[in-house]
Design a protein around this motif. Structure first.
Motif, PDB file in Angstrom:
ATOM      1  N   LEU A  77      48.844  38.883  32.745  1.00  0.00           N
ATOM      2  CA  LEU A  77      48.778  39.517  34.055  1.00  0.00           C
ATOM      3  C   LEU A  77      47.374  40.010  34.368  1.00  0.00           C
ATOM      4  O   LEU A  77      46.749  40.706  33.558  1.00  0.00           O
ATOM      5  N   HIS A  78      46.910  39.657  35.545  1.00  0.00           N
ATOM      6  CA  HIS A  78      45.633  40.106  36.078  1.00  0.00           C
ATOM      7  C   HIS A  78      45.958  40.734  37.430  1.00  0.00           C
ATOM      8  O   HIS A  78      46.206  40.022  38.396  1.00  0.00           O
ATOM      9  N   THR A  79      45.985  42.072  37.478  1.00  0.00           N
ATOM     10  CA  THR A  79      46.448  42.784  38.663  1.00  0.00           C
ATOM     11  C   THR A  79      45.320  43.627  39.244  1.00  0.00           C
ATOM     12  O   THR A  79      44.674  44.380  38.522  1.00  0.00           O
ATOM     13  N   TYR A  80      45.107  43.489  40.554  1.00  0.00           N
ATOM     14  CA  TYR A  80      43.983  44.162  41.190  1.00  0.00           C
ATOM     15  C   TYR A  80      44.358  44.673  42.570  1.00  0.00           C
ATOM     16  O   TYR A  80      45.188  44.082  43.265  1.00  0.00           O
ATOM     17  N   THR A  81      43.683  45.757  42.976  1.00  0.00           N
ATOM     18  CA  THR A  81      43.710  46.158  44.375  1.00  0.00           C
ATOM     19  C   THR A  81      42.710  45.262  45.105  1.00  0.00           C
ATOM     20  O   THR A  81      41.897  44.565  44.468  1.00  0.00           O
ATOM     21  N   ILE A  82      42.741  45.301  46.414  1.00  0.00           N
ATOM     22  CA  ILE A  82      41.789  44.492  47.182  1.00  0.00           C
ATOM     23  C   ILE A  82      40.360  44.911  46.850  1.00  0.00           C
ATOM     24  O   ILE A  82      39.485  44.067  46.641  1.00  0.00           O
ATOM     25  N   LYS A  83      40.119  46.194  46.751  1.00  0.00           N
ATOM     26  CA  LYS A  83      38.764  46.692  46.445  1.00  0.00           C
ATOM     27  C   LYS A  83      38.312  46.230  45.059  1.00  0.00           C
ATOM     28  O   LYS A  83      37.163  45.811  44.880  1.00  0.00           O
ATOM     29  N   GLU A  84      39.191  46.291  44.070  1.00  0.00           N
ATOM     30  CA  GLU A  84      38.845  45.822  42.717  1.00  0.00           C
ATOM     31  C   GLU A  84      38.535  44.328  42.728  1.00  0.00           C
ATOM     32  O   GLU A  84      37.588  43.873  42.084  1.00  0.00           O
ATOM     33  N   TRP A  85      39.333  43.571  43.456  1.00  0.00           N
ATOM     34  CA  TRP A  85      39.169  42.120  43.535  1.00  0.00           C
ATOM     35  C   TRP A  85      37.819  41.767  44.160  1.00  0.00           C
ATOM     36  O   TRP A  85      37.117  40.885  43.683  1.00  0.00           O
ATOM     37  N   GLU A  86      37.467  42.463  45.218  1.00  0.00           N
ATOM     38  CA  GLU A  86      36.170  42.233  45.856  1.00  0.00           C
ATOM     39  C   GLU A  86      35.034  42.559  44.904  1.00  0.00           C
ATOM     40  O   GLU A  86      34.013  41.879  44.886  1.00  0.00           O
ATOM     41  N   GLY A  87      35.198  43.604  44.089  1.00  0.00           N
ATOM     42  CA  GLY A  87      34.185  43.978  43.106  1.00  0.00           C
ATOM     43  C   GLY A  87      33.995  42.922  42.026  1.00  0.00           C
ATOM     44  O   GLY A  87      32.917  42.790  41.453  1.00  0.00           O
ATOM     45  N   LEU A  88      35.051  42.167  41.746  1.00  0.00           N
ATOM     46  CA  LEU A  88      34.963  41.083  40.762  1.00  0.00           C
ATOM     47  C   LEU A  88      34.425  39.801  41.370  1.00  0.00           C
ATOM     48  O   LEU A  88      34.214  38.814  40.666  1.00  0.00           O
ATOM     49  N   GLN A  89      34.232  39.811  42.674  1.00  0.00           N
ATOM     50  CA  GLN A  89      33.784  38.631  43.409  1.00  0.00           C
ATOM     51  C   GLN A  89      34.724  37.456  43.159  1.00  0.00           C
ATOM     52  O   GLN A  89      34.307  36.333  42.918  1.00  0.00           O
ATOM     53  N   ASN A  90      36.026  37.766  43.187  1.00  0.00           N
ATOM     54  CA  ASN A  90      37.073  36.752  43.038  1.00  0.00           C
ATOM     55  C   ASN A  90      37.003  35.994  41.713  1.00  0.00           C
ATOM     56  O   ASN A  90      37.360  34.829  41.638  1.00  0.00           O
ATOM     57  N   THR A  91      36.553  36.645  40.655  1.00  0.00           N
ATOM     58  CA  THR A  91      36.445  36.031  39.340  1.00  0.00           C
ATOM     59  C   THR A  91      37.636  36.440  38.481  1.00  0.00           C
ATOM     60  O   THR A  91      37.933  37.620  38.364  1.00  0.00           O
ATOM     61  N   VAL A  92      38.283  35.471  37.884  1.00  0.00           N
ATOM     62  CA  VAL A  92      39.405  35.740  36.985  1.00  0.00           C
ATOM     63  C   VAL A  92      38.994  35.323  35.587  1.00  0.00           C
ATOM     64  O   VAL A  92      38.466  34.232  35.375  1.00  0.00           O
ATOM     65  N   PHE A  93      39.220  36.204  34.649  1.00  0.00           N
ATOM     66  CA  PHE A  93      38.882  35.910  33.264  1.00  0.00           C
ATOM     67  C   PHE A  93      39.886  34.919  32.682  1.00  0.00           C
ATOM     68  O   PHE A  93      41.071  34.979  32.987  1.00  0.00           O
ATOM     69  N   PRO A  94      39.420  34.002  31.833  1.00  0.00           N
ATOM     70  CA  PRO A  94      40.344  33.022  31.243  1.00  0.00           C
ATOM     71  C   PRO A  94      41.301  33.697  30.267  1.00  0.00           C
ATOM     72  O   PRO A  94      40.989  34.734  29.682  1.00  0.00           O
ATOM     73  N   SER A  95      42.441  33.095  30.112  1.00  0.00           N
ATOM     74  CA  SER A  95      43.405  33.593  29.141  1.00  0.00           C
ATOM     75  C   SER A  95      42.882  33.316  27.732  1.00  0.00           C
ATOM     76  O   SER A  95      42.207  32.320  27.504  1.00  0.00           O
ATOM     77  N   PRO A  96      43.196  34.186  26.780  1.00  0.00           N
ATOM     78  CA  PRO A  96      42.765  33.945  25.407  1.00  0.00           C
ATOM     79  C   PRO A  96      43.497  32.745  24.819  1.00  0.00           C
ATOM     80  O   PRO A  96      44.595  32.398  25.277  1.00  0.00           O
ATOM     81  N   PRO A  97      42.904  32.098  23.822  1.00  0.00           N
ATOM     82  CA  PRO A  97      43.586  30.966  23.207  1.00  0.00           C
ATOM     83  C   PRO A  97      44.860  31.424  22.491  1.00  0.00           C
ATOM     84  O   PRO A  97      44.947  32.538  22.001  1.00  0.00           O
TER      85      PRO A  97
END
Length: 105
Positions: A77-97
């Motif tokens: 799960l990668h859960t964000y508010t709109i403000k948090e999402w904008e701060g990440l510049q729409n970047t999602v971290f990859p899932s661990p192997p």
């Protein structure tokens, strides 16, 4: 209806996301081909404002209780508010192997 589609439908109704990605990552795990058991969910919603990550995850688990009790084994799960999402510049971290990566032949 595919499990991924059911997950998307339920999360759209429950959390009204402005951004939602549900990715079937089952192929990265030691499960039979065609399994729909491991998913990554990226969900951006202002329903998460003021909520800690644990409570955000509980909201998702509640919406997906039926799937988690039967076919879905794991959710990243990668859960964000709109403000948090904008701060990440729409970047999602990859899932661990997966420790048991690969598929059953």
């Amino acid at each position: 209806m595919m499990i991924r589609e059911r997950i998307e439908d339920k999360l759209r109704v429950a959390l009204e996301p402005v951004h939602l990605e549900v990715v079937d990552e089952s192929y990265r795990h030691n499960v039979p081909a065609g399994s729909e058991s491991h998913f990554k969910v990226v969900l951006v919603s202002d329903r998460f404002v003021g909520e800690r990550f644990l409570n955000r995850h509980r909201l998702i688990y509640g919406a997906l209780a039926e799937e988690l009790a039967s076919t879905v084994h794991a959710l990243a799960l990668h859960t964000y508010t709109i403000k948090e999402w904008e701060g990440l510049q729409n970047t999602v971290f990859p899932s661990p192997p997966c420790r048991g990566a690969g598929t059953i032949a």
